[in-house]
Write a protein that holds these residues in place. Structure first.
Motif, PDB file in Angstrom:
ATOM      1  N   SER A  65      -6.140   3.762  41.228  1.00  0.00           N
ATOM      2  CA  SER A  65      -7.177   3.958  40.217  1.00  0.00           C
ATOM      3  C   SER A  65      -7.750   2.616  39.780  1.00  0.00           C
ATOM      4  N   LEU A  66      -6.874   1.632  39.576  1.00  0.00           N
ATOM      5  CA  LEU A  66      -7.339   0.290  39.218  1.00  0.00           C
ATOM      6  C   LEU A  66      -8.210  -0.307  40.316  1.00  0.00           C
ATOM      7  N   ASN A  67      -7.827  -0.064  41.575  1.00  0.00           N
ATOM      8  CA  ASN A  67      -8.609  -0.587  42.692  1.00  0.00           C
ATOM      9  C   ASN A  67     -10.032  -0.059  42.671  1.00  0.00           C
ATOM     10  N   HIS A  68     -10.179   1.248  42.447  1.00  0.00           N
ATOM     11  CA  HIS A  68     -11.517   1.836  42.372  1.00  0.00           C
ATOM     12  C   HIS A  68     -12.320   1.205  41.237  1.00  0.00           C
ATOM     13  N   PHE A  69     -11.657   0.996  40.111  1.00  0.00           N
ATOM     14  CA  PHE A  69     -12.335   0.440  38.939  1.00  0.00           C
ATOM     15  C   PHE A  69     -12.799  -0.995  39.188  1.00  0.00           C
ATOM     16  N   VAL A  70     -11.916  -1.866  39.693  1.00  0.00           N
ATOM     17  CA  VAL A  70     -12.295  -3.266  39.857  1.00  0.00           C
ATOM     18  C   VAL A  70     -13.290  -3.443  41.000  1.00  0.00           C
ATOM     19  N   THR A  71     -13.225  -2.570  42.013  1.00  0.00           N
ATOM     20  CA  THR A  71     -14.208  -2.643  43.087  1.00  0.00           C
ATOM     21  C   THR A  71     -15.587  -2.268  42.573  1.00  0.00           C
ATOM     22  N   GLU A  72     -15.646  -1.254  41.734  1.00  0.00           N
ATOM     23  CA  GLU A  72     -16.926  -0.865  41.148  1.00  0.00           C
ATOM     24  C   GLU A  72     -17.425  -1.922  40.156  1.00  0.00           C
ATOM     25  N   LEU A  73     -16.499  -2.539  39.447  1.00  0.00           N
ATOM     26  CA  LEU A  73     -16.875  -3.594  38.500  1.00  0.00           C
ATOM     27  C   LEU A  73     -17.435  -4.805  39.233  1.00  0.00           C
ATOM     28  N   ASP A  74     -16.818  -5.169  40.353  1.00  0.00           N
ATOM     29  CA  ASP A  74     -17.239  -6.266  41.219  1.00  0.00           C
ATOM     30  C   ASP A  74     -17.417  -7.560  40.410  1.00  0.00           C
ATOM     31  N   ASP A  75     -18.608  -8.171  40.465  1.00  0.00           N
ATOM     32  CA  ASP A  75     -18.836  -9.446  39.777  1.00  0.00           C
ATOM     33  C   ASP A  75     -19.231  -9.282  38.314  1.00  0.00           C
ATOM     34  N   LYS A  76     -19.423  -8.053  37.903  1.00  0.00           N
ATOM     35  CA  LYS A  76     -19.834  -7.829  36.518  1.00  0.00           C
ATOM     36  C   LYS A  76     -18.673  -8.120  35.572  1.00  0.00           C
ATOM     37  N   LYS A  77     -18.983  -8.674  34.419  1.00  0.00           N
ATOM     38  CA  LYS A  77     -17.978  -8.957  33.398  1.00  0.00           C
ATOM     39  C   LYS A  77     -17.853  -7.755  32.469  1.00  0.00           C
ATOM     40  N   MET A  78     -16.639  -7.456  32.077  1.00  0.00           N
ATOM     41  CA  MET A  78     -16.417  -6.386  31.111  1.00  0.00           C
ATOM     42  C   MET A  78     -16.456  -7.013  29.721  1.00  0.00           C
ATOM     43  N   GLU A  79     -17.530  -6.730  28.994  1.00  0.00           N
ATOM     44  CA  GLU A  79     -17.750  -7.380  27.704  1.00  0.00           C
ATOM     45  C   GLU A  79     -16.874  -6.794  26.599  1.00  0.00           C
ATOM     46  N   ARG A  80     -16.529  -5.549  26.700  1.00  0.00           N
ATOM     47  CA  ARG A  80     -15.730  -4.906  25.665  1.00  0.00           C
ATOM     48  C   ARG A  80     -14.252  -4.917  26.059  1.00  0.00           C
ATOM     49  N   ASP A  81     -13.387  -4.776  25.084  1.00  0.00           N
ATOM     50  CA  ASP A  81     -11.958  -4.687  25.377  1.00  0.00           C
ATOM     51  C   ASP A  81     -11.660  -3.387  26.110  1.00  0.00           C
ATOM     52  N   ILE A  82     -10.814  -3.494  27.125  1.00  0.00           N
ATOM     53  CA  ILE A  82     -10.422  -2.303  27.861  1.00  0.00           C
ATOM     54  C   ILE A  82      -8.928  -2.410  28.173  1.00  0.00           C
ATOM     55  N   TYR A  83      -8.238  -1.287  28.057  1.00  0.00           N
ATOM     56  CA  TYR A  83      -6.789  -1.276  28.203  1.00  0.00           C
ATOM     57  C   TYR A  83      -6.380  -0.387  29.369  1.00  0.00           C
ATOM     58  N   TYR A  84      -5.158  -0.596  29.815  1.00  0.00           N
ATOM     59  CA  TYR A  84      -4.622   0.162  30.946  1.00  0.00           C
ATOM     60  C   TYR A  84      -3.237   0.694  30.602  1.00  0.00           C
ATOM     61  N   PHE A  85      -3.018   1.975  30.927  1.00  0.00           N
ATOM     62  CA  PHE A  85      -1.703   2.586  30.773  1.00  0.00           C
ATOM     63  C   PHE A  85      -1.233   3.050  32.148  1.00  0.00           C
ATOM     64  N   PRO A  86      -0.150   2.455  32.690  1.00  0.00           N
ATOM     65  CA  PRO A  86       0.304   2.800  34.040  1.00  0.00           C
ATOM     66  C   PRO A  86       1.002   4.156  34.086  1.00  0.00           C
ATOM     67  N   CYS A  87       0.477   5.046  34.893  1.00  0.00           N
ATOM     68  CA  CYS A  87       1.119   6.361  35.034  1.00  0.00           C
ATOM     69  C   CYS A  87       0.892   6.908  36.442  1.00  0.00           C
ATOM     70  N   GLY A  88       0.924   6.008  37.419  1.00  0.00           N
ATOM     71  CA  GLY A  88       0.811   6.435  38.808  1.00  0.00           C
ATOM     72  C   GLY A  88       2.182   6.540  39.442  1.00  0.00           C
ATOM     73  N   SER A  89       2.218   6.566  40.753  1.00  0.00           N
ATOM     74  CA  SER A  89       3.501   6.682  41.457  1.00  0.00           C
ATOM     75  C   SER A  89       4.097   5.329  41.803  1.00  0.00           C
ATOM     76  N   GLY A  90       3.290   4.270  41.774  1.00  0.00           N
ATOM     77  CA  GLY A  90       3.785   2.949  42.141  1.00  0.00           C
ATOM     78  C   GLY A  90       3.821   1.966  40.994  1.00  0.00           C
ATOM     79  N   ASN A  91       2.660   1.789  40.347  1.00  0.00           N
ATOM     80  CA  ASN A  91       2.532   0.919  39.163  1.00  0.00           C
ATOM     81  C   ASN A  91       2.970  -0.518  39.428  1.00  0.00           C
ATOM     82  N   ASP A  92       2.580  -1.073  40.570  1.00  0.00           N
ATOM     83  CA  ASP A  92       2.999  -2.433  40.912  1.00  0.00           C
ATOM     84  C   ASP A  92       2.294  -3.487  40.059  1.00  0.00           C
TER      85      ASP A  92
END
Length: 284
Positions: A65-92
């Motif tokens: 899920s993170l991979n999809h998000f950062v690939t879509e974000l690409d070079d754009k900066k995330m101006e607002r605070d954003i948080y992540y809660f790990p709940c997948g099968s790997g969570n590396d």
């Protein structure tokens, strides 16, 4: 405080929503919680930016899920605070950041800007953990096939062992790291790491620091391995015993890394599979 929870309904064998709801115990003074399945969102970044400024955004899911998000974000900066809660099968990613399996909110902003890029089959992707070429790509490809036939948890080590014994074939790899060329024979794995962990807790690159000032990546190659030796060396990753196999495990560090196999192989990007790949190129 109001929260918008972005979850991946396909995460962790389609238990994404149920897993995401576990985040509620960590949300302080929650006055409203909205859940949005980002599988249904054509433009995740525009959706996030359209939310009210006083709304706190939390991404729930796994490394894919993170991979999809950062690939879509690409070079754009995330101006607002954003948080992540790990709940997948790997969570590396979470294991790397917390140095364990702690369940907590991670402030993503400091980790998602200026991520390395990988070019595969003419397309660019960002990755947050690793680019896996070899047995790890094979295992992820086989796991994807199993998910289409069962909802049971995937046994990744078992897939790897069966692969070594029956279907997986080692490769010859040509590798260029910051202009210096290497050739490795009977290659089991030729992968590049932004973090230390992959495969659901295997600390394969313990020397890698995702926040190192030089922004370098660690390339790991398991080579000169026939079937039994390949199993022994690869299994050693679970307990860091792979570090003692100096003749079979090579670590290289660089900012530009290109790997070419002699025959096509599946590749995995933070667990997401691309099939029939001959080469990949990293630019950190």
């Amino acid at each position: 405080m109001k929260y918008t929870i972005l979850y991946n309904s396909l995460s962790d064998n389609k238990n994404g929503l149920d897993n995401a709801k576990a985040v509620e115990s960590l949300l302080e003074n929650a006055k409203g919680i909205t859940y949005a399945d980002w599988v249904q969102l054509d433009d995740k970044i525009s959706y996030i930016n359209s939310l009210p400024e006083d709304e706190t955004v939390v991404i729930c899911g796994g490394d894919g899920s993170l991979n999809h998000f950062v690939t879509e974000l690409d070079d754009k900066k995330m101006e607002r605070d954003i948080y992540y809660f790990p709940c997948g099968s790997g969570n590396d990613f979470a294991r790397d950041v917390f140095d364990g399996e702690k369940k907590a909110l991670i402030h993503l902003n400091e980790y998602i800007n200026d991520l390395p890029k990988v070019t595969v089959k003419g397309k660019e992707y960002r990755y947050i953990n690793d680019v896996g070429f070899g047995i790890d790509g094979y295992v992820c490809e086989e796991a994807d096939k199993l998910r289409k036939t069962t909802n049971k948890p995937i046994n990744y080590p078992l897939i790897a062992i069966k692969g070594f014994l029956f279907r997986f074939r080692t490769k010859t790899a040509k590798v260029v790291v910051d202009g210096k060329e290497y050739t490795f024979e009977r290659v089991v794995l030729a992968s590049t790491f932004n973090g230390r962990f992959y495969g659901g807790g295997m600390q394969i690159a313990p020397m890698q620091d995702r926040k190192n000032k030089e922004h370098t990546q660690t390339f790991v190659c398991l080579h000169n391995c026939r079937k039994v030796k390949g199993i022994i060396v690869f299994a050693g990753v679970f307990s860091l015993k792979h570090l003692k196999y100096k003749k079979n495990v090579t670590f290289l560090t660089g900012k530009e890394i290109e790997v070419t196999f002699d025959t096509p192989s599946a590749i995995q990007l933070d667990g997401e599979v691309v099939k029939d790949v001959l080469s990949y190129k990293i630019k950190a």
